[in-house]
Structures are given as structure tokens and as C-alpha cells.
Design a protein around this motif. Structure first.
Motif, short mmCIF file in Angstrom:
data_model
loop_
_atom_site.label_atom_id
_atom_site.label_comp_id
_atom_site.label_asym_id
_atom_site.label_seq_id
_atom_site.Cartn_x
_atom_site.Cartn_y
_atom_site.Cartn_z
N ARG A 109 48.59 -40.04 -2.97
CA ARG A 109 47.38 -41.16 -3.01
C ARG A 109 45.83 -40.86 -4.05
O ARG A 109 45.39 -41.44 -4.87
N ALA A 110 45.31 -39.13 -4.00
CA ALA A 110 44.75 -38.50 -5.01
C ALA A 110 45.08 -39.09 -5.95
O ALA A 110 44.29 -38.95 -6.83
N ALA A 111 46.42 -37.94 -6.76
CA ALA A 111 45.95 -39.15 -8.51
C ALA A 111 46.06 -40.63 -8.71
O ALA A 111 46.26 -40.46 -10.01
N GLY A 112 46.09 -41.27 -7.58
CA GLY A 112 45.83 -42.71 -8.36
C GLY A 112 47.37 -43.66 -8.03
O GLY A 112 46.84 -44.44 -8.44
N ARG A 113 48.01 -43.07 -7.29
CA ARG A 113 49.13 -43.97 -6.95
C ARG A 113 49.66 -44.34 -5.30
O ARG A 113 49.17 -44.02 -4.57
N PRO A 152 54.47 -51.01 -7.26
CA PRO A 152 53.82 -49.40 -6.53
C PRO A 152 54.45 -48.70 -7.35
O PRO A 152 55.18 -48.74 -8.57
N ASP A 153 53.91 -47.63 -7.61
CA ASP A 153 54.35 -46.88 -8.45
C ASP A 153 55.14 -45.90 -7.83
O ASP A 153 56.35 -45.45 -8.63
N ARG A 154 55.56 -45.80 -6.62
CA ARG A 154 56.67 -45.13 -6.42
C ARG A 154 56.89 -45.83 -4.77
O ARG A 154 56.39 -46.26 -4.15
N GLY A 160 56.66 -48.79 -11.83
CA GLY A 160 57.32 -47.94 -10.43
C GLY A 160 58.62 -47.02 -11.13
O GLY A 160 59.12 -47.63 -11.57
N ARG A 161 58.57 -46.64 -10.07
CA ARG A 161 60.07 -45.47 -10.04
C ARG A 161 60.46 -44.99 -8.34
O ARG A 161 59.76 -45.17 -7.10
N TRP A 162 61.30 -45.17 -8.45
CA TRP A 162 62.06 -45.09 -6.91
C TRP A 162 62.31 -43.36 -6.75
O TRP A 162 62.78 -42.86 -7.14
N VAL A 163 62.34 -43.15 -4.89
CA VAL A 163 62.14 -41.60 -4.76
C VAL A 163 63.68 -41.77 -3.50
O VAL A 163 63.24 -42.28 -2.61
N VAL A 164 63.74 -40.87 -3.53
CA VAL A 164 64.38 -39.59 -2.74
C VAL A 164 64.62 -38.45 -2.43
O VAL A 164 64.18 -37.75 -3.57
N LEU A 165 63.96 -38.21 -0.83
CA LEU A 165 63.58 -37.05 -0.12
C LEU A 165 65.07 -36.52 -0.12
O LEU A 165 64.91 -36.46 1.23
N ASP A 166 65.28 -35.46 -1.24
CA ASP A 166 66.22 -34.62 -0.54
C ASP A 166 66.30 -33.23 -1.98
O ASP A 166 67.51 -33.28 -3.07
N PRO A 167 65.97 -32.14 -1.30
CA PRO A 167 64.97 -31.79 -0.05
C PRO A 167 63.55 -32.22 -0.44
O PRO A 167 63.07 -31.87 0.48
#
Length: 391
Positions: free
Chosen positions: A268-272, A330-332, A356-363
Motif C-alpha cells: 500500500r505504501a508503494a501505491g499498489r 489490481p497490481d497484485r 498486474g501480477r499473481w502472488v504465491v506466499l511460498d514462503p
């Protein structure tokens, strides 16, 4: 409390997620907060090693979802595996214990010439094959549930269970798989011991990458584990699946959700703008424990019409249709169900077309872009559990 399988009162809490909203009560979007909450804790039996839900909370009927292609493909693979093992054959009788997770296998089995029996009908007669597709974890009384499945078997019959084992939950740090209404988390060693108490023994076990590690296991009277099953039994025991010390690692994983919150704050701070996809039950404790609201997560997309127009329990984050998610540009987009990656990227090309980009939290947050080389060699986002929190 007393164990749901062996009735022992010896055990301890190994994972405590505090007060959580029931995942099955997805409120309408304009329903006021706060939502009702209840304790969500995992208790490990010190006698039989069954990890189980410590607190019973009334659950509503799950909102109907859309079965992902990855889950349907796994069902096809599992049935084919059973057929290769000559457990599915024309003229055979099959009974199924199903669940709200995924479609029934009966059409696949009767399509191969089997006759379906209703396990709720006391006059249905014994079955050559009893299938449990994620059904066992929905049973509050595990001892009775196992007895029913074993008693339905014809002489020489086979019980086949598909499940997400406790070994997967522990190995992948999938603490968010603990949820209200899911009563039992069987490790393979504990399940083998419990089945032998009902006159059948683990025979074969096959591992699949879906959801971090899905198991298809078979058991029958007089059976001993084959080589593949012995390897999986040994691997899970090595993780400490029947020890409190081993399972306490899940608490450390659950306590790391602050890193997800921090990542969203930084975005959010990066404007995304960040959104997510997959209003699944496993996403509820993840979102709530991290304290995520709509100022950090704009929306969660989901293909199930029954979930659209609602919000994630415990927060004001709305659930929207995939088309509405794409219109947000969305950006992410965080994948709460990483196994959907290939499917949703193909269905929503506009996300990446708009930058936009898809995100996986891994790790840690890992972006899935248009270039295949961005994926680590040998790994596909559909082949593991994902959702490990950033460290």
C-alpha cells in the motif's frame, strides 16, 4: 476433553488460533461487524496420536463452491489408480462417504461398471469398495465413523480414503487448515493404528502434490503396508506427527502472520492495490489472524455465485466475481488456493495484461508473471500447498 477416536482424556493443545469466526457463515457484504467468534484449537491425543478439533462449534451448510479443475483432475487420477489396482471392476459394489469438498466419485465409478450402494441404507448390503473422499474429517465421532466404514466392507473388500494428512499440514506449515467443523486431522501412522483397531490394516498409499500433499490410501482385512506405504509412514513419523513437540511448530507458523500484514502495508505504501483470489475456508483464519481489512486487501475474487456479494468472515473484505476482480485492475492478486494458479491465470488474462501480477506466499511473496522462467525450476504453483507466510 476425550479423544474422538480412542476416548482417552490424555492429551494437550498443540495449536491455538484464538477466537475465530466460523468460516461457513459468510455474511452478506453489508452485514455489520463484528461477526460471532468461537475458539479454534487443535488437541493431540497422547494415546492414539489423533490431532483433532478441541472445541465443537455448530456449523452451517457450506456455501456451494465451484470445483477447481485441479481437484477434478485429482479425482480422475485417484479413480484411475484404484482401477489400475483392480479395485474398480464391472459388477463390483461401491459405497461412498463424501464431503462438501469436491464432487462425488460415484459417476466415475459407476461409469466403470460398478453398482452404487447407499451407506445410509441399512439394507444396502456389503460393498467391495468403500470410498471416503475427505469425508472422515467432518465426523465428530471418529471411532463410530471408522467402525461404520469398516463394517460396510464385504469379505475381501477395500476401504479407500483420500485425505490431506497431518504430515502435509506439519511439513508445509499449513496451520490454516484447522477450521471449525473439521474434527480430525489424521497422520498416516495414527490412521494405520486406528484402522487396525477396527479389523483392517493400511495396505497401499500414494502421494499427490495437490494442496501440498494429498494422500490416497487403501486398507483391508489382514493387510500389511506395502513398500510405498512404509516409506510414507516412516516419513511422517520422522516429522513428529504424533508428538506434541512436533506439532507445536504449527503454532510458530501461525504466529508469523504479522509478516503478511507487513507485506500488505508495504504494498500500500508503494501505491499498489492488492486483491486476492479464492474465498476458501482456509483463507478465513489467514485473513483474520493477520488482521487484514479492505484498506489492505481490496477484494477476494471467487467463481462461486453463492459467495459473491458477501464478505470474508471477521473482516470487511468483499467477495466479488472474477470479472469484477479484473475490473479493479489490481497490481497484485494473492492466490489463497495456489493450485488454482494455472486455471485462473488462463481465465483472467486481463490481470496481467493490465500490468498486474499473481502472488504465491511460498514462503515469501513470489510473483507469477508472464515468463515461465520466473517459476523456480521443477516447481509449479499447482504442485504444492503455498501460503507459507513470508519470514
Amino acid at each position: 476433553m476425550r479423544c474422538r477416536a480412542c476416548r482417552s482424556d490424555r492429551g494437550e493443545i498443540v495449536l491455538d488460533l484464538g477466537e475465530q469466526p466460523p468460516w461457513d457463515r459468510m455474511p452478506l457484504r453489508d452485514a455489520p461487524l463484528p461477526d460471532p467468534v468461537a475458539p479454534l484449537r487443535m488437541w493431540l491425543c497422547g494415546r492414539c496420536g489423533l490431532a483433532q478439533l478441541a472445541d465443537d462449534v455448530p456449523v452451517a451448510e457450506e456455501l456451494h463452491g465451484v470445483e477447481p479443475l485441479a481437484f477434478a483432475a485429482q479425482s480422475d487420477r485417484s479413480v484411475a489408480r484404484l482401477a489400475d489396482a483392480r479395485l474398480v471392476r464391472p459388477g463390483g459394489r461401491v459405497a461412498e462417504f463424501g464431503s462438501p469438498h469436491g464432487e462425488s466419485w460415484l459417476a466415475r465409478l459407476t461409469g466403470r461398471g460398478m453398482t452404487a450402494l447407499d451407506p445410509a441404507d441399512p439394507g444396502a448390503g456389503p460393498a467391495d469398495l468403500v470410498v471416503d473422499v475427505y469425508g472422515l474429517l467432518h465426523e465428530p465421532d471418529q471411532r463410530t465413523a471408522l467402525r461404520r466404514r469398516a463394517a460396510l466392507l464385504a469379505p475381501g473388500g477395500t476401504l479407500a480414503l483420500q485425505l490431506l494428512s497431518l504430515g502435509t499440514v506439519l511439513r508445509e506449515g499449513q496451520w490454516y487448515d484447522l477450521r471449525h467443523g473439521h474434527h480430525a486431522y489424521w497422520s498416516l501412522p495414527a490412521l494405520d493404528a486406528a484402522l487396525r483397531g477396527h479389523g483392517i490394516g493400511l495396505h497401499r498409499a500414494w502421494w499427490y502434490p495437490l494442496s501440498g500433499g494429498t494422500l490416497l490410501v487403501t486398507a483391508r482385512a489382514g493387510a500389511e503396508p506395502e513398500a510405498g506405504a512404509r516409506r510414507l509412514l516412516s516419513a511422517e513419523d520422522g516429522l513428529g506427527v504424533r508428538t506434541a513437540a512436533g506439532l507445536h511448530r504449527l503454532q510458530a507458523d501461525a504466529d508469523g502472520t504479522g509478516a503478511l500484514h507487513a507485506w500488505l502495508v508495504a504494498e500500500r505504501a508503494a501505491g499498489r492495490t492488492v486483491a486476492a483470489y479464492g474465498a476458501a475456508s482456509r483463507a478465513v483464519p489467514l485473513v483474520c489472524r493477520a488482521g487484514i481489512r479492505s484498506d489492505l486487501l481490496a477484494a477476494v475474487g471467487d467463481a462461486a455465485p453463492a459467495k459473491q456479494g458477501r464478505r470474508m468472515p471477521g473482516t470487511d473484505v468483499p467477495v466479488v466475481a472474477p470479472a469484477e476482480l479484473a475490473r479493479l485492475q489490481p497490481d497484485r492478486v494473492v492466490l489463497f488456493m495456489p493450485e488454482l494458479a494455472d486455471e485462473v491465470r488462463a481465465e483472467l488474462p486481463g490481470i496481467e495484461a493490465a500490468g498486474g501480477r499473481w502472488v504465491v506466499l511460498d514462503p515469501a511473496p513470489r510473483l507469477l508473471g508472464r515468463v515461465a522462467e520466473e517459476r523456480p525450476a521443477g516447481r509449479s504453483p499447482g504442485a504444492h500447498g503455498g501460503l507459507r507466510l513470508p519470514s
